[in-house]
Design a protein around this motif. Structure first.
Motif, PDB file in Angstrom:
ATOM      1  N   ARG A  30       7.240   6.833  25.615  1.00 26.65           N
ATOM      2  CA  ARG A  30       6.061   7.161  24.798  1.00 26.65           C
ATOM      3  C   ARG A  30       4.774   6.891  25.577  1.00 26.65           C
ATOM      4  NH1 ARG A  30       3.012   4.972  19.992  1.00 26.65           N
ATOM      5  NH2 ARG A  30       2.938   6.661  18.455  1.00 26.65           N
ATOM      6  N   ARG A  31       4.738   5.780  26.272  1.00 25.89           N
ATOM      7  CA  ARG A  31       3.551   5.435  27.058  1.00 25.89           C
ATOM      8  C   ARG A  31       3.290   6.477  28.146  1.00 25.89           C
ATOM      9  NH1 ARG A  31       5.012   0.813  28.041  1.00 25.89           N
ATOM     10  NH2 ARG A  31       5.867   1.052  30.143  1.00 25.89           N
ATOM     11  N   LYS A  32       4.344   6.957  28.787  1.00 30.46           N
ATOM     12  CA  LYS A  32       4.179   7.977  29.823  1.00 30.46           C
ATOM     13  C   LYS A  32       3.683   9.294  29.219  1.00 30.46           C
ATOM     14  CE  LYS A  32       7.363   6.238  33.342  1.00 30.46           C
ATOM     15  NZ  LYS A  32       8.575   6.516  34.148  1.00 30.46           N
ATOM     16  N   LEU A  33       4.232   9.676  28.088  1.00 27.28           N
ATOM     17  CA  LEU A  33       3.772  10.904  27.436  1.00 27.28           C
ATOM     18  C   LEU A  33       2.298  10.796  27.045  1.00 27.28           C
ATOM     19  CD1 LEU A  33       6.807  11.778  25.120  1.00 27.28           C
ATOM     20  CD2 LEU A  33       6.016  13.097  27.095  1.00 27.28           C
ATOM     21  N   LEU A  34       1.907   9.637  26.547  1.00 21.69           N
ATOM     22  CA  LEU A  34       0.517   9.446  26.117  1.00 21.69           C
ATOM     23  C   LEU A  34      -0.464   9.450  27.289  1.00 21.69           C
ATOM     24  CD1 LEU A  34       1.022   6.742  23.338  1.00 21.69           C
ATOM     25  CD2 LEU A  34       0.268   9.102  23.015  1.00 21.69           C
ATOM     26  N   SER A  35       0.052   9.303  28.498  1.00 13.84           N
ATOM     27  CA  SER A  35      -0.822   9.346  29.678  1.00 13.84           C
ATOM     28  C   SER A  35      -1.149  10.779  30.088  1.00 13.84           C
ATOM     29  CB  SER A  35      -0.151   8.624  30.856  1.00 13.84           C
ATOM     30  OG  SER A  35       0.919   9.397  31.398  1.00 13.84           O
ATOM     31  N   LEU A  36      -0.486  11.748  29.480  1.00 10.40           N
ATOM     32  CA  LEU A  36      -0.666  13.150  29.853  1.00 10.40           C
ATOM     33  C   LEU A  36      -1.874  13.770  29.150  1.00 10.40           C
ATOM     34  CD1 LEU A  36       3.064  14.293  29.660  1.00 10.40           C
ATOM     35  CD2 LEU A  36       1.712  13.975  31.749  1.00 10.40           C
ATOM     36  N   PRO A  37      -2.571  14.687  29.807  1.00  5.69           N
ATOM     37  CA  PRO A  37      -3.713  15.374  29.182  1.00  5.69           C
ATOM     38  C   PRO A  37      -3.294  16.108  27.910  1.00  5.69           C
ATOM     39  CG  PRO A  37      -3.652  15.806  31.542  1.00  5.69           C
ATOM     40  CD  PRO A  37      -2.365  15.118  31.204  1.00  5.69           C
ATOM     41  N   GLY A  38      -4.078  15.950  26.852  1.00  5.73           N
ATOM     42  CA  GLY A  38      -3.825  16.671  25.611  1.00  5.73           C
ATOM     43  C   GLY A  38      -2.738  16.093  24.733  1.00  5.73           C
ATOM     44  N   VAL A  39      -2.160  14.964  25.139  1.00  7.79           N
ATOM     45  CA  VAL A  39      -1.049  14.379  24.381  1.00  7.79           C
ATOM     46  C   VAL A  39      -1.513  13.125  23.647  1.00  7.79           C
ATOM     47  CG1 VAL A  39       1.265  13.377  24.491  1.00  7.79           C
ATOM     48  CG2 VAL A  39       0.657  15.298  25.982  1.00  7.79           C
ATOM     49  N   GLY A  40      -1.525  13.209  22.316  1.00  7.29           N
ATOM     50  CA  GLY A  40      -1.821  12.063  21.477  1.00  7.29           C
ATOM     51  C   GLY A  40      -0.542  11.544  20.847  1.00  7.29           C
ATOM     52  N   PRO A  41      -0.640  10.558  19.970  1.00  5.06           N
ATOM     53  CA  PRO A  41       0.556   9.957  19.368  1.00  5.06           C
ATOM     54  C   PRO A  41       1.459  10.951  18.644  1.00  5.06           C
ATOM     55  CG  PRO A  41      -1.348   8.570  18.971  1.00  5.06           C
ATOM     56  CD  PRO A  41      -1.869   9.835  19.585  1.00  5.06           C
ATOM     57  N   LYS A  42       0.876  11.859  17.851  1.00  7.19           N
ATOM     58  CA  LYS A  42       1.712  12.811  17.119  1.00  7.19           C
ATOM     59  C   LYS A  42       2.500  13.699  18.070  1.00  7.19           C
ATOM     60  CE  LYS A  42       0.612  16.863  15.953  1.00  7.19           C
ATOM     61  NZ  LYS A  42      -0.029  18.105  15.439  1.00  7.19           N
ATOM     62  N   THR A  43       1.821  14.234  19.071  1.00  9.08           N
ATOM     63  CA  THR A  43       2.483  15.119  20.030  1.00  9.08           C
ATOM     64  C   THR A  43       3.572  14.378  20.791  1.00  9.08           C
ATOM     65  OG1 THR A  43       0.486  16.465  20.260  1.00  9.08           O
ATOM     66  CG2 THR A  43       2.101  16.605  22.036  1.00  9.08           C
ATOM     67  N   ALA A  44       3.277  13.165  21.235  1.00  6.16           N
ATOM     68  CA  ALA A  44       4.277  12.368  21.955  1.00  6.16           C
ATOM     69  C   ALA A  44       5.496  12.114  21.075  1.00  6.16           C
ATOM     70  CB  ALA A  44       3.663  11.044  22.407  1.00  6.16           C
ATOM     71  N   ASP A  45       5.254  11.767  19.820  1.00  3.69           N
ATOM     72  CA  ASP A  45       6.363  11.440  18.923  1.00  3.69           C
ATOM     73  C   ASP A  45       7.206  12.667  18.582  1.00  3.69           C
ATOM     74  OD1 ASP A  45       5.535   8.825  18.988  1.00  3.69           O
ATOM     75  OD2 ASP A  45       4.472   8.899  17.069  1.00  3.69           O
ATOM     76  N   ILE A  46       6.576  13.828  18.494  1.00  2.00           N
ATOM     77  CA  ILE A  46       7.333  15.066  18.266  1.00  2.00           C
ATOM     78  C   ILE A  46       8.294  15.314  19.427  1.00  2.00           C
ATOM     79  CG2 ILE A  46       7.106  17.596  18.294  1.00  2.00           C
ATOM     80  CD1 ILE A  46       4.687  17.254  16.431  1.00  2.00           C
ATOM     81  N   ILE A  47       7.814  15.166  20.650  1.00  2.00           N
ATOM     82  CA  ILE A  47       8.670  15.380  21.818  1.00  2.00           C
ATOM     83  C   ILE A  47       9.826  14.378  21.821  1.00  2.00           C
ATOM     84  CG2 ILE A  47       8.755  15.467  24.343  1.00  2.00           C
ATOM     85  CD1 ILE A  47       7.047  17.668  22.891  1.00  2.00           C
TER      86      ILE A  47
END
Length: 219
Positions: A118-135
């Motif tokens: 989750r932390r790595k996903l949140l480091s990506l441009p355009g990725v917030g908590p909802k988007t990270a959690d969906i993935i």
């Protein structure tokens, strides 16, 4: 009636009222799912689908393909989506970042512990908590429950979270009420309820299938 019992009853009623799509109907490989989720931000479903299909016809939907694509081609594809110029820049930057920082793949979502991924996903441009959690939930079946605008509204109206609760508080409230195997189901059914009855404006309290279990229906 305690909260968990009420939550279980609500879920059973919603299961009898709405169809639950399979994960394969709403998710693709992680990168494609990520692209589609970013396109969907502040955009109606029909326009999200149109923009995503346009993009997939014009550009190879891989980090390499999107990173090398002409920004004008991306913008043309996303024209039907809201904030299409901004999203085009974000998607191109996202693809480049995945190549530079993660070797061009999101496979870490499968192998790493939930919070590390989750932390790595949140480091990506355009990725917030909802988007990270969906993935994490849709693609890797990680035990996390995404909170979109419908899930947020329904959760608060049902009294499962305070009206001023933020994303994490709403997510944790739902995860405390439902077992991990139900997270996908809860997410999809709360979205269906939010779209059909528990609307942002003029909620249909009388017609709502869970009105007898909802404090907001009798406020």
């Amino acid at each position: 009636m305690n909260q968990k019992v009420r939550a279980e009853l609500i879920l059973k009623i919603l299961e009898s009222k709405f169809m639950i799509p399979s994960v394969s109907e709403v998710a693709d490989d992680p990168f494609r799912t990520l692209v589609r989720t970013i396109i969907s931000q502040s955009t109606a479903d029909v326009n999200t689908r149109r923009a995503y299909m346009n993009l997939s016809r014009r550009v190879e939907l891989t980090p390499k393909g999107l990173a090398e694509a002409d920004i004008n081609e991306i913008e043309k594809a996303l024209f039907t989506a809201g904030l299409y110029r901004n999203k085009s820049r974000i998607l191109k930057k996202l693809a480049k970042t995945i190549i530079q920082n993660f070797g061009g793949t999101l496979d870490f979502i499968y192998s790493e512990p939930l919070m590390d991924a989750r932390r790595k996903l949140l480091s990506l441009p355009g990725v917030g908590p909802k988007t990270a959690d969906i993935i994490l939930l849709f693609c890797a079946n990680k035990p996390v429950l995404p909170v979109d605008t419908h899930v947020n509204r329904v959760t608060k109206r049902l009294g499962f979270a305070p009206p001023d609760a933020g994303y994490e508080e709403v997510r944790m409230a739902l995860q405390s009420l439902y077992p991990p195997q139900d997270y996908f189901k809860v997410h999809m059914l709360f979205i269906s309820l939010g779209r059909s009855f528990c609307r942002a404006r003029r909620p249909m309290h009388e017609e709502c299938p869970v009105n007898n279990l909802c404090p907001s229906a009798h406020a």
